[in-house]
Design an enzyme around this catalytic site. Sequence first.
Site, short mmCIF file in Angstrom:
data_model
loop_
_atom_site.label_atom_id
_atom_site.label_comp_id
_atom_site.label_asym_id
_atom_site.label_seq_id
_atom_site.Cartn_x
_atom_site.Cartn_y
_atom_site.Cartn_z
N GLU A 11 0.75 -1.02 0.08
CA GLU A 11 0.19 0.10 0.10
C GLU A 11 0.62 1.13 -0.03
OE1 GLU A 11 -0.37 -2.66 2.26
OE2 GLU A 11 -1.74 -3.43 1.10
N PHE A 43 -3.88 -14.16 -0.21
CA PHE A 43 -3.28 -13.39 -1.12
C PHE A 43 -1.22 -14.12 -1.59
CE2 PHE A 43 -7.10 -11.12 -1.52
CZ PHE A 43 -7.16 -11.30 -3.51
N GLU A 61 1.71 -13.96 -3.03
CA GLU A 61 3.47 -13.70 -2.62
C GLU A 61 4.73 -14.60 -2.09
OE1 GLU A 61 1.27 -9.78 -1.50
OE2 GLU A 61 1.58 -10.76 0.19
P1 NFD Z 1 -5.87 -11.14 4.14
P2 NFD Z 1 -3.89 -11.53 2.96
N1 NFD Z 1 -14.06 -10.31 -0.85
O1 NFD Z 1 -5.81 -10.10 5.68
N2 NFD Z 1 -2.72 -7.53 -0.39
O2 NFD Z 1 -2.74 -12.47 2.72
C1 NFD Z 1 -13.65 -8.94 -0.58
F1 NFD Z 1 -14.89 -7.80 -1.15
O3 NFD Z 1 -6.59 -12.60 4.13
C2 NFD Z 1 -3.27 -6.59 -0.47
O4 NFD Z 1 -4.93 -12.57 1.33
O5 NFD Z 1 -4.59 -11.35 3.74
N3 NFD Z 1 -11.84 -8.79 0.29
C3 NFD Z 1 -4.92 -6.14 -0.47
C4 NFD Z 1 -11.25 -9.54 0.52
C5 NFD Z 1 -5.61 -6.48 -1.33
C6 NFD Z 1 -11.62 -10.83 0.04
C7 NFD Z 1 -5.19 -8.13 -0.95
C8 NFD Z 1 -12.76 -11.22 -0.01
N4 NFD Z 1 -13.76 -12.94 -0.35
C9 NFD Z 1 -3.98 -8.61 -0.87
N5 NFD Z 1 -10.86 -11.27 0.75
C10 NFD Z 1 -5.32 -4.36 0.31
N6 NFD Z 1 -3.88 -3.63 0.01
O6 NFD Z 1 -6.85 -4.44 -0.31
C11 NFD Z 1 -9.84 -11.02 1.00
N7 NFD Z 1 -9.97 -9.43 0.74
C12 NFD Z 1 -9.61 -8.31 0.59
C13 NFD Z 1 -1.70 -7.45 -0.33
C14 NFD Z 1 -9.22 -7.55 2.25
O7 NFD Z 1 -9.24 -5.78 1.67
C15 NFD Z 1 -0.92 -7.33 0.63
O8 NFD Z 1 0.10 -7.04 0.10
C16 NFD Z 1 -8.64 -7.86 2.98
O9 NFD Z 1 -8.25 -6.48 3.76
C17 NFD Z 1 -0.59 -8.04 1.85
O10 NFD Z 1 1.05 -9.30 1.83
C18 NFD Z 1 -7.71 -8.35 1.83
O11 NFD Z 1 -8.38 -8.79 0.90
C19 NFD Z 1 -1.58 -9.49 1.12
O12 NFD Z 1 -1.31 -9.20 -0.14
C20 NFD Z 1 -5.69 -8.89 2.50
O13 NFD Z 1 -6.72 -10.44 3.17
C21 NFD Z 1 -2.26 -9.89 2.33
O14 NFD Z 1 -3.43 -10.57 1.83
#
Ligand code: NFD
Length: 316
Positions: free
Chosen positions: A130, A206, A211
Amino acid sequence: MSTRTEMGLLASSILVCLIVQLVRSQEDPNSNKGTTDNIKAVFEGRCWDYDVTKYNDLLPRIDADCNVLWDKFSQAFSFRAPCAVKLSSYEEFMSLAKQSLPANKVMFWSGIFSLAHRYSENGARFITLEDTMIGYLANSLTWCGQESPPGINYSSCPDWSDCPTEASESFWAGASATFASQATGNVTLMVDGSDPNKPAYRRSSFFGKYELPNLAISKVQSVNVIVAHALDKPKIEVCGNGSLALLKKDVTARGLSFTCEDDPDAVLHLLCSDDPASRECQLATAHQAGSLPSNLLETAGFNQKPADMLSQTVVY
Ligand code: NFD
């Protein structure tokens, strides 16, 4: 039409507007929102602001113009059905907006957005997705397309679970992969060890999907994991157990070193600065001041005993 009828019509239109506003204000803000209002202006404003005022000493500027970035970004999803946006649609945008990243500063997070960003401190301690142009432009925005004009749907976008290749999910998949592939040196990951509903590490996250697999093993040496625990809540997972053991396996299988630390002091101090009245912070303060009876140090019944709060790095 008589003045009386006109007055009646005006009154009923005002009433309908008020009811619509009331219903909208009571909707769950996350329930199938449409594209963010004025998204083009927000995106381009963020872009110009980033270029001039943000991260000047930390991250390189990019060559592409902000109007070009908007065009490439919006072309990926506009005039398309929202469930038909492949990850590759954003490739041109990603390659124009990506930046090189300083060694040892990259931080990933999973399940713990707020604390991770308070800790990374806008690039001062670590750089998150971000903080980069790609993540900065899109963070907290909602968007999706539609086949009919104006090509962008401002009233409703599908949930990520409603379709396999949703517009913003594909974007974040590409953004995460691009970010990880730019990392060098030692990288950091913060996870939540106190979530009763979600393991700290999930292969389907994600981080797990886009990653970790995209870290370049020729350029990255180790993955240093920080497991944070909410104050006064049970520690559901700690370094070495549950999904954190699986994480170690996945990281080392990629040929990378792995370290893991539960609640480093700097993270704990951040939590305590926001909630100094919590039992754990009060115990730690009393312990440090030497005013805690020694029998309390080993007292069971606390989620975290005072002695545990003097954290150590555990290298598994
Ligand atoms: P997470 P993560 N529907 O906290 N990153 O490991 C909707 F609408 O579980 C940044 O998957 O951790 N939103 C961002 C969803 C987004 C849903 C994605 C869903 N079913 C990945 N599932 C960002 N800045 O928005 C997940 N999300 C969204 C990168 C939701 O906003 C970053 O570099 C949640 O806060 C970080 O290292 C966010 O995805 C890693 O991937 C993350 O889900 C975090 O993904």
